[in-house]
Design a protein around this motif. Structure first.
Motif, PDB file in Angstrom:
ATOM      1  N   ASP A 263      66.616 -83.235  57.377  1.00  0.00           N
ATOM      2  CA  ASP A 263      66.233 -84.604  57.049  1.00  0.00           C
ATOM      3  C   ASP A 263      65.307 -84.698  55.845  1.00  0.00           C
ATOM      4  OD1 ASP A 263      67.649 -86.337  58.586  1.00  0.00           O
ATOM      5  OD2 ASP A 263      66.260 -86.343  60.262  1.00  0.00           O
ATOM      6  N   HIS A 264      64.425 -83.713  55.680  1.00  0.00           N
ATOM      7  CA  HIS A 264      63.395 -83.838  54.659  1.00  0.00           C
ATOM      8  C   HIS A 264      63.596 -82.861  53.498  1.00  0.00           C
ATOM      9  CE1 HIS A 264      61.521 -85.342  58.465  1.00  0.00           C
ATOM     10  NE2 HIS A 264      61.301 -86.364  57.656  1.00  0.00           N
ATOM     11  N   ALA A 265      64.830 -82.415  53.330  1.00  0.00           N
ATOM     12  CA  ALA A 265      65.148 -81.595  52.157  1.00  0.00           C
ATOM     13  C   ALA A 265      64.957 -82.449  50.897  1.00  0.00           C
ATOM     14  CB  ALA A 265      66.581 -81.095  52.252  1.00  0.00           C
ATOM     15  N   PRO A 266      64.674 -81.813  49.763  1.00  0.00           N
ATOM     16  CA  PRO A 266      64.470 -82.575  48.527  1.00  0.00           C
ATOM     17  C   PRO A 266      65.777 -83.060  47.908  1.00  0.00           C
ATOM     18  CG  PRO A 266      64.296 -80.238  48.079  1.00  0.00           C
ATOM     19  CD  PRO A 266      64.447 -80.365  49.566  1.00  0.00           C
ATOM     20  N   GLY A 276      85.903 -93.378  53.786  1.00  0.00           N
ATOM     21  CA  GLY A 276      84.726 -93.522  52.945  1.00  0.00           C
ATOM     22  C   GLY A 276      83.506 -94.042  53.659  1.00  0.00           C
ATOM     23  N   VAL A 277      83.576 -94.213  54.980  1.00  0.00           N
ATOM     24  CA  VAL A 277      82.445 -94.723  55.758  1.00  0.00           C
ATOM     25  C   VAL A 277      81.534 -93.556  56.150  1.00  0.00           C
ATOM     26  CG1 VAL A 277      81.762 -95.893  57.891  1.00  0.00           C
ATOM     27  CG2 VAL A 277      83.753 -96.691  56.603  1.00  0.00           C
ATOM     28  N   TYR A 278      80.227 -93.798  56.101  1.00  0.00           N
ATOM     29  CA  TYR A 278      79.253 -92.762  56.441  1.00  0.00           C
ATOM     30  C   TYR A 278      79.405 -92.330  57.898  1.00  0.00           C
ATOM     31  CZ  TYR A 278      76.416 -93.249  52.169  1.00  0.00           C
ATOM     32  OH  TYR A 278      75.959 -93.230  50.885  1.00  0.00           O
ATOM     33  N   LEU A 279      79.432 -91.015  58.117  1.00  0.00           N
ATOM     34  CA  LEU A 279      79.415 -90.436  59.459  1.00  0.00           C
ATOM     35  C   LEU A 279      78.077 -89.772  59.760  1.00  0.00           C
ATOM     36  CD1 LEU A 279      82.960 -88.778  59.494  1.00  0.00           C
ATOM     37  CD2 LEU A 279      82.296 -91.025  60.391  1.00  0.00           C
ATOM     38  N   ARG A 280      77.438 -89.206  58.731  1.00  0.00           N
ATOM     39  CA  ARG A 280      76.124 -88.564  58.870  1.00  0.00           C
ATOM     40  C   ARG A 280      75.349 -88.787  57.583  1.00  0.00           C
ATOM     41  NH1 ARG A 280      78.254 -82.726  61.046  1.00  0.00           N
ATOM     42  NH2 ARG A 280      78.934 -83.379  63.117  1.00  0.00           N
ATOM     43  N   ILE A 281      74.029 -88.782  57.721  1.00  0.00           N
ATOM     44  CA  ILE A 281      73.186 -88.938  56.535  1.00  0.00           C
ATOM     45  C   ILE A 281      71.786 -88.465  56.885  1.00  0.00           C
ATOM     46  CG2 ILE A 281      72.569 -91.315  57.098  1.00  0.00           C
ATOM     47  CD1 ILE A 281      72.644 -91.903  54.059  1.00  0.00           C
ATOM     48  N   ASN A 282      71.109 -87.811  55.946  1.00  0.00           N
ATOM     49  CA  ASN A 282      69.757 -87.339  56.250  1.00  0.00           C
ATOM     50  C   ASN A 282      68.723 -88.379  55.829  1.00  0.00           C
ATOM     51  OD1 ASN A 282      69.680 -87.009  53.461  1.00  0.00           O
ATOM     52  ND2 ASN A 282      68.687 -85.004  53.550  1.00  0.00           N
ATOM     53  N   ALA A 283      67.474 -88.132  56.232  1.00  0.00           N
ATOM     54  CA  ALA A 283      66.411 -89.106  56.014  1.00  0.00           C
ATOM     55  C   ALA A 283      66.117 -89.306  54.532  1.00  0.00           C
ATOM     56  CB  ALA A 283      65.147 -88.659  56.754  1.00  0.00           C
ATOM     57  N   ILE A 491      69.488 -73.897  38.018  1.00  0.00           N
ATOM     58  CA  ILE A 491      69.378 -74.503  39.358  1.00  0.00           C
ATOM     59  C   ILE A 491      69.675 -73.475  40.449  1.00  0.00           C
ATOM     60  CG2 ILE A 491      69.943 -76.826  38.539  1.00  0.00           C
ATOM     61  CD1 ILE A 491      72.810 -76.337  39.627  1.00  0.00           C
ATOM     62  N   THR A 492      69.468 -72.202  40.119  1.00  0.00           N
ATOM     63  CA  THR A 492      69.774 -71.139  41.088  1.00  0.00           C
ATOM     64  C   THR A 492      68.990 -71.325  42.372  1.00  0.00           C
ATOM     65  OG1 THR A 492      70.197 -69.610  39.262  1.00  0.00           O
ATOM     66  CG2 THR A 492      69.839 -68.649  41.452  1.00  0.00           C
ATOM     67  N   GLU A 493      67.693 -71.588  42.260  1.00  0.00           N
ATOM     68  CA  GLU A 493      66.859 -71.740  43.456  1.00  0.00           C
ATOM     69  C   GLU A 493      67.280 -72.960  44.266  1.00  0.00           C
ATOM     70  OE1 GLU A 493      65.300 -68.316  43.034  1.00  0.00           O
ATOM     71  OE2 GLU A 493      64.683 -69.621  44.687  1.00  0.00           O
ATOM     72  N   ILE A 494      67.662 -74.028  43.593  1.00  0.00           N
ATOM     73  CA  ILE A 494      68.124 -75.216  44.311  1.00  0.00           C
ATOM     74  C   ILE A 494      69.401 -74.904  45.091  1.00  0.00           C
ATOM     75  CG2 ILE A 494      69.030 -77.561  44.005  1.00  0.00           C
ATOM     76  CD1 ILE A 494      67.201 -77.865  41.614  1.00  0.00           C
ATOM     77  N   LYS A 495      70.325 -74.163  44.479  1.00  0.00           N
ATOM     78  CA  LYS A 495      71.563 -73.782  45.157  1.00  0.00           C
ATOM     79  C   LYS A 495      71.286 -72.898  46.368  1.00  0.00           C
ATOM     80  CE  LYS A 495      75.066 -75.630  42.959  1.00  0.00           C
ATOM     81  NZ  LYS A 495      76.096 -76.442  43.650  1.00  0.00           N
ATOM     82  N   LYS A 496      70.336 -71.953  46.193  1.00  0.00           N
ATOM     83  CA  LYS A 496      69.991 -71.079  47.318  1.00  0.00           C
ATOM     84  C   LYS A 496      69.428 -71.898  48.462  1.00  0.00           C
ATOM     85  CE  LYS A 496      69.063 -66.836  44.681  1.00  0.00           C
ATOM     86  NZ  LYS A 496      68.019 -65.873  44.258  1.00  0.00           N
ATOM     87  N   GLN A 497      68.562 -72.857  48.115  1.00  0.00           N
ATOM     88  CA  GLN A 497      67.972 -73.703  49.148  1.00  0.00           C
ATOM     89  C   GLN A 497      69.049 -74.514  49.860  1.00  0.00           C
ATOM     90  OE1 GLN A 497      65.538 -77.042  47.874  1.00  0.00           O
ATOM     91  NE2 GLN A 497      64.045 -76.574  49.458  1.00  0.00           N
ATOM     92  N   GLN A 498      69.996 -75.012  49.094  1.00  0.00           N
ATOM     93  CA  GLN A 498      71.091 -75.769  49.685  1.00  0.00           C
ATOM     94  C   GLN A 498      71.895 -74.905  50.659  1.00  0.00           C
ATOM     95  OE1 GLN A 498      73.805 -77.392  46.806  1.00  0.00           O
ATOM     96  NE2 GLN A 498      75.433 -77.658  48.309  1.00  0.00           N
TER      97      GLN A 498
END
Length: 676
Positions: A263-266, A276-283, A491-498
């Motif tokens: 939920d609180h990922a950047p 196209g309707v939302y099924l899930r979404i984070n905060a 964006i290597t660190e961002i990809k790793k975090q993902q």
């Protein structure tokens, strides 16, 4: 079942005939002694002889006394006395006497038959009661029966062991002292819900064990009412769930950590359906939209938050996304509920069912508003200052005919080259292979000629061969159209975090098996596939037997080694399209799909069970072995939804535990609830 049973059923023929003669003789003596010879109704005096003889001595002795009595009366007490003369009245009396004797014999015989049936039924009832009491006493569950006011009527041996008290100190007293005082009001409130229409309630509360420690118990309370609906008594069947409660608390804490990461990922995370309707979404993404979750899930279309240009872009790209299964770094202007616009980069992949049908997307969205603004300013500076911008954050290079003719410092830093390197080098040295080099060239230069700009995310290569993820943008420079300016951000660190967040969200941390969240996805996919194909689907709920002693004896580290090894063995034993999932603790779920016949799951389970039973090496000198209790339900034989199938498999697993562990139990509707 009295003296008559002893005489009639157990007495020998000699004894019974002798007794009959004694009765006859005694009656005859009394008659001679007490009544005159002229006394009327002489046959009437011998009727008691017949009843007593038939009832206590049997049919044969009774018939004997009937004939003796008839002859004696006719000879001694019917005029002319001491002669066997024929008289109409006396003959009628004798015939009546004989007919009455016959009827008495029939009645007595039927009475004996009914008495024998009653004795047999009573014996069966006594045996059943003894077996029932033995069953109650041998149960591992604790059993207690109590009246409406809480007075205990019965407790089994397991109940006495748990609370460390003899039965006579519990029976006749209230049950309340065995429960934690803070839970008594809750227990009473739950018991008050019992009615003739709803006679069962399950309560989980704390109890005080014999050593004074607080433990958790789960009790299935069944109430018994009279015909007027008045509560007679309640039977409680309970079990110690302290370990389960502890595991639930750990699971809740782990789930909370995962939820916090998700939920609180950047960055924003969401899933949409084919519509196209939302099924899930984070905060994080919800905060960008300025909406509550219930306003979005199942209601809002993703383009509801796009600008008109974004809507047109989505409608053009979505069919391509469905066909190829992924989209990378597609940029949109995201329009929040309050009118705030964010420029975002969206990358997504497709989640498919076992048949390859689309189920939902799995998308990650980055707020690149600042980056987009920086690029816009950069383009302005390029126009004003010949696009020569040097900075430490974003790598920039000028390329002609795919040869680097200028670069800034960040470009060298990102790719590991010195200040005098890269100039005059072909851009091929920055790519992992020829395929990626030619693919980007084809896509980028077509886009640059059409739109003057291009952007994507891809893996490139540092000087030492180390791969890195970059966010790459390009723009044609003014002039002859041969020069382009490229900006590159690491964006290597961002990809790793993902990747880490996705791994944590869908897999068990200890065993790396799919977790409950991923199991839900795969079970939904498997059910959809089974409905279309008509094939079978087996849901197997598995609990390790003997895992707790390993933990208690060798420690949690050894338990973790065992769990990881068992998980590896199960994964190796199932087929490629099957799923092995860990729910937590020593509980696993096997999802066996594409079964053409019910026997197919048995083959897979035999491999799994054999693998589990093999000893596990905990260290250089220690081994441990466990078995498994497995509950199975098969769709469509059990035609229910995903959650119900899991509950049914869980109930079957608990029945396997009760049956003796180390076995497989197939669910059917008549088995009791898991907690019964």
């Amino acid at each position: 079942m009295g003296q008559e049973e002893t005489l009639y059923a157990k007495g020998s023929p000699v004894f019974r005939y002798s007794l009959a003669l004694a009765i006859y003789g005694g009656t005859l003596l009394l008659y001679f002694w007490l009544l005159p010879a002229e006394y009327g109704l002489v046959f009437l005096a011998f009727y008691p002889v017949l009843v007593i003889s038939f009832y206590f001595c049997g049919i044969g002795p009774g018939a004997m006394n009937t004939l003796l009595s008839a002859v004696t009366v006719h000879y001694f007490f019917v005029p002319p006395f001491s002669k066997l003369a024929a008289e109409v009245i006396s003959d009628i009396a004798a015939v009546t006497f004989l007919v009455s004797a016959f009827l008495i014999a029939l009645i007595v015989k039927k009475m004996h038959r009914h008495a024998e049936q009653f004795r047999s039924a009573l014996s069966v009832l006594q045996l059943s009661e003894e077996r029932y009491r033995g069953l109650l006493e041998n149960q591992t569950e604790i059993i207690c029966r109590f009246k409406a006011d809480g007075t205990v009527l019965y407790v089994n041996e397991a109940y006495c062991r748990l609370f460390g008290k003899p039965r006579d100190s519990l029976v006749g007293h209230k049950w309340h002292p065995t429960a934690w005082h803070e839970d008594i009001a809750y227990i009473d409130a739950q018991l008050a819900l019992l009615t003739p229409d709803h006679p069962i309630v399950t309560i989980e509360n704390r109890i005080i064990a014999h050593d004074g420690t607080l433990r958790w118990g789960q009790f299935v309370n069944r109430a018994f009412f009279d015909a007027q609906g008045q509560l007679l008594e309640t039977q409680a069947v309970g079990r110690d769930i302290t370990e389960r409660k502890a595991l639930e608390e750990k699971l809740a804490a782990s789930a909370k950590e995962i939820e916090d990461l998700y939920d609180h990922a950047p960055c924003g995370y969401h899933s949409i359906g084919a519509d196209g309707v939302y099924l899930r979404i984070n905060a994080t993404e919800l905060s960008w939209l300025g909406c509550r979750r219930e306003e979005v899930i199942g209601k809002a279309h993703i383009t509801d938050f796009y600008t008109e240009a974004g809507k047109a872009q989505f409608m053009a790209q979505f069919p391509y996304f469905l066909k190829t299964g992924r989209i990378d770094a597609s940029e949109y202007d995201l329009l929040g509920k309050d009118g705030t616009i964010r420029h975002v980069s969206l990358s997504a992949t497709v989640i498919k069912d076992a048949a390859g049908n689309f189920l939902m997307s799995r998308g990650v969205m980055y707020d690149i508003t600042k980056l987009n603004k920086a690029e816009a300013k950069l383009r302005q500076l390029m126009e004003r200052q010949s696009a020569m911008l040097d900075n430490e954050l974003i790598g920039i290079c000028k390329v002609r005919n795919r040869v680097i003719i200028w670069k800034n410092k960040a470009m060298g830093r990102i790719f590991g080259y010195g200040s005098g390197e890269l100039i005059g080098e072909p851009t091929r040295i920055l790519y992992l292979d020829d395929a990626s080099y030619y693919a980007l060239g084809e896509a980028a230069y077509i886009a640059l000629k059409a739109e003057d700009t291009y952007r994507t995310q891809l893996m490139m290569m540092r000087k030492g061969g180390e791969p890195i993820w970059v966010d790459l943008s390009a723009a044609l420079m003014p002039g002859d159209g041969e020069d382009s300016l490229w900006s590159i951000m690491d964006i290597t660190e961002i990809k790793k975090q993902q990747e880490q967040i996705e791994q944590i969200a869908y897999h068990d941390i200890l065993t790396d098996l799919p977790n409950r969240l991923l199991l839900s996805d795969r079970l939904a996919q498997a059910l959809a596939q089974a409905k279309r194909s008509g094939q079978l689907l087996a849901v197997c709920y598995l609990d390790l037997d003997g895992f707790k002693p390993v933990n208690d004896t060798f420690g949690h580290a050894a338990g973790d080694i065992l769990l990881k090894e068992i998980a590896h063995r199960m994964q190796a034993s199932v087929r490629a399209h099957d799923t092995v999932c860990r729910l937590g603790g020593d509980e696993f779920v096997l999802l066996l799909t594409n079964l053409k016949a019910i026997e197919e799951y048995q083959v897979v389970l035999e491999r799994v069970i054999t693998a589990i039973k093999q000893p596990v090496v905990l260290d250089a000198t220690t081994q441990a072995a466990v078995t498994a209790s497995i509950g199975i339900t098969v769709y469509p034989l059990d035609d229910n939804d995903a959650d119900t199938l899991l509950r049914h498999a869980d109930r079957a697993m608990y029945q396997a535990k009760k049956t003796g562990r180390d076995c497989v139990y197939v669910y059917h509707p008549d088995i009791p609830q898991c907690d019964e």
